[in-house]
Design a protein around this motif. Structure first.
Motif, mmCIF file in Angstrom:
data_model
loop_
_atom_site.group_PDB
_atom_site.id
_atom_site.type_symbol
_atom_site.label_atom_id
_atom_site.label_comp_id
_atom_site.label_asym_id
_atom_site.label_seq_id
_atom_site.Cartn_x
_atom_site.Cartn_y
_atom_site.Cartn_z
ATOM 1 N N UNK A 2 0.806 -1.193 0.000
ATOM 2 C CA UNK A 2 0.000 0.000 0.000
ATOM 3 C C UNK A 2 0.850 1.258 0.000
ATOM 4 N N UNK A 33 5.975 5.290 12.282
ATOM 5 C CA UNK A 33 5.901 4.512 13.521
ATOM 6 C C UNK A 33 6.275 3.066 13.247
ATOM 7 N N UNK A 35 5.511 -0.870 14.779
ATOM 8 C CA UNK A 35 4.644 -1.685 15.603
ATOM 9 C C UNK A 35 5.168 -3.119 15.615
ATOM 10 N N UNK A 88 6.093 -4.069 11.872
ATOM 11 C CA UNK A 88 5.539 -3.273 10.783
ATOM 12 C C UNK A 88 5.896 -1.801 10.985
ATOM 13 N N UNK A 92 2.036 8.056 8.423
ATOM 14 C CA UNK A 92 0.849 8.873 8.581
ATOM 15 C C UNK A 92 0.971 10.083 7.674
ATOM 16 N N UNK A 98 -3.236 5.885 8.749
ATOM 17 C CA UNK A 98 -1.941 5.231 8.864
ATOM 18 C C UNK A 98 -1.898 4.048 7.915
ATOM 19 N N UNK A 100 0.349 0.738 6.567
ATOM 20 C CA UNK A 100 1.369 -0.177 7.053
ATOM 21 C C UNK A 100 2.196 -0.768 5.923
ATOM 22 N N UNK A 101 3.478 -0.970 6.220
ATOM 23 C CA UNK A 101 4.350 -1.695 5.310
ATOM 24 C C UNK A 101 4.066 -3.180 5.390
ATOM 25 N N UNK A 102 4.769 -3.935 4.548
ATOM 26 C CA UNK A 102 4.502 -5.370 4.435
ATOM 27 C C UNK A 102 4.964 -6.179 5.645
ATOM 28 N N UNK B 35 -9.550 -2.231 11.002
ATOM 29 C CA UNK B 35 -8.577 -2.737 10.043
ATOM 30 C C UNK B 35 -8.887 -4.195 9.766
ATOM 31 N N UNK B 42 -0.032 -7.074 5.913
ATOM 32 C CA UNK B 42 -0.197 -5.970 6.855
ATOM 33 C C UNK B 42 -1.673 -5.638 7.059
#
Lengths: 110, 116
Positions: A2, A33, A35, A88, A92, A98, A100-102, B35, B42
């Protein structure tokens, strides 16, 4: 993905070693960020770095941000078996959105 | 322990069923999120509520219907789902979505949904 990609996709190390994972993103950001997600669980916020910061530390975590390269790295020092999880990055760019990466799956062997 | 509580933890439903996922937070946060996360992928944003109003809908099919009855509660109503909708559904909250908000999201443990 994404918004960005993380590498490596998977990382396996011995306890006590350092783990480095990288995140690249595509658009301008307000902050980035990191996570952590244990298998099948929710995500836990680790650390946030603002777009005007270059490096940030929190305990055994060190995060860097290079906005010119649109990339960030997360370093976990002196890894423990309990650090085994997926990590991850999230950016933002727009308020409330937000992305997220893969993710990188980290396995720390005792 | 997470301060965002999601129920149920597991849900199995048929394609003709109607069910709901629930999420609750008592941190005084004014933004709440749904989500969707497929295995080894992800989380993907579905909906954002800010001050109890829907502010973002990421082109989610109408068989998913969010509801925010008050600032502490968020529901996701499910109807006529498809097997490919099977996933972990994560609820999150944050202080807000703009202004002094830092961007930190607080996640629940998720509801694992299986559609038969």
């Amino acid at each position: 993905s994404q918004q960005g990609e993380e590498d490596p996709q998977a990382l396996s190390i011995q306890e006590g070693e350092n783990a480095t994972m990288n995140c690249s993103y595509k658009t301008s950001i307000n902050n980035l960020q990191w996570y952590r997600q244990n298998s099948g669980r929710g995500l836990v916020h680790l650390i946030l770095i603002r777009s005007n910061e270059r490096e940030k530390h929190s305990g055994r975590l060190r995060v860097t941000l290079d906005t010119s390269k649109k990339s960030s790295s997360l370093l976990i020092t002196a890894s423990r078996a309990a650090d085994t999880a997926s990590y991850f990055c999230a950016t933002d760019a727009n308020a409330g959105k937000s992305t997220f990466g893969d993710g990188t799956t980290l396995t720390v062997k005792p | 322990d997470t301060e965002v509580t999601q129920t149920p933890k597991h849900l199995v439903m048929g394609m003709t069923n109607k069910k709901s996922l629930k999420c609750e937070q008592h941190m005084g946060h004014r933004a709440m999120y749904w989500y969707k996360q497929k295995a080894k992928k992800p989380p993907e944003l579905m909906f954002v509520y800010s001050y109890e109003k829907l502010s973002i809908n990421e082109s989610v099919p109408s068989r998913f219907s969010p509801e925010c009855p008050n600032s502490s509660l968020l529901n996701l109503h499910l109807h006529a789902l498809q097997p490919e909708d099977s996933a972990l559904y994560l609820c999150a909250s944050s202080q807000g979505t703009s202004g002094s908000w830092t961007g930190e999201l607080f996640f629940g443990e998720g509801s694992r949904l299986t559609v038969l």
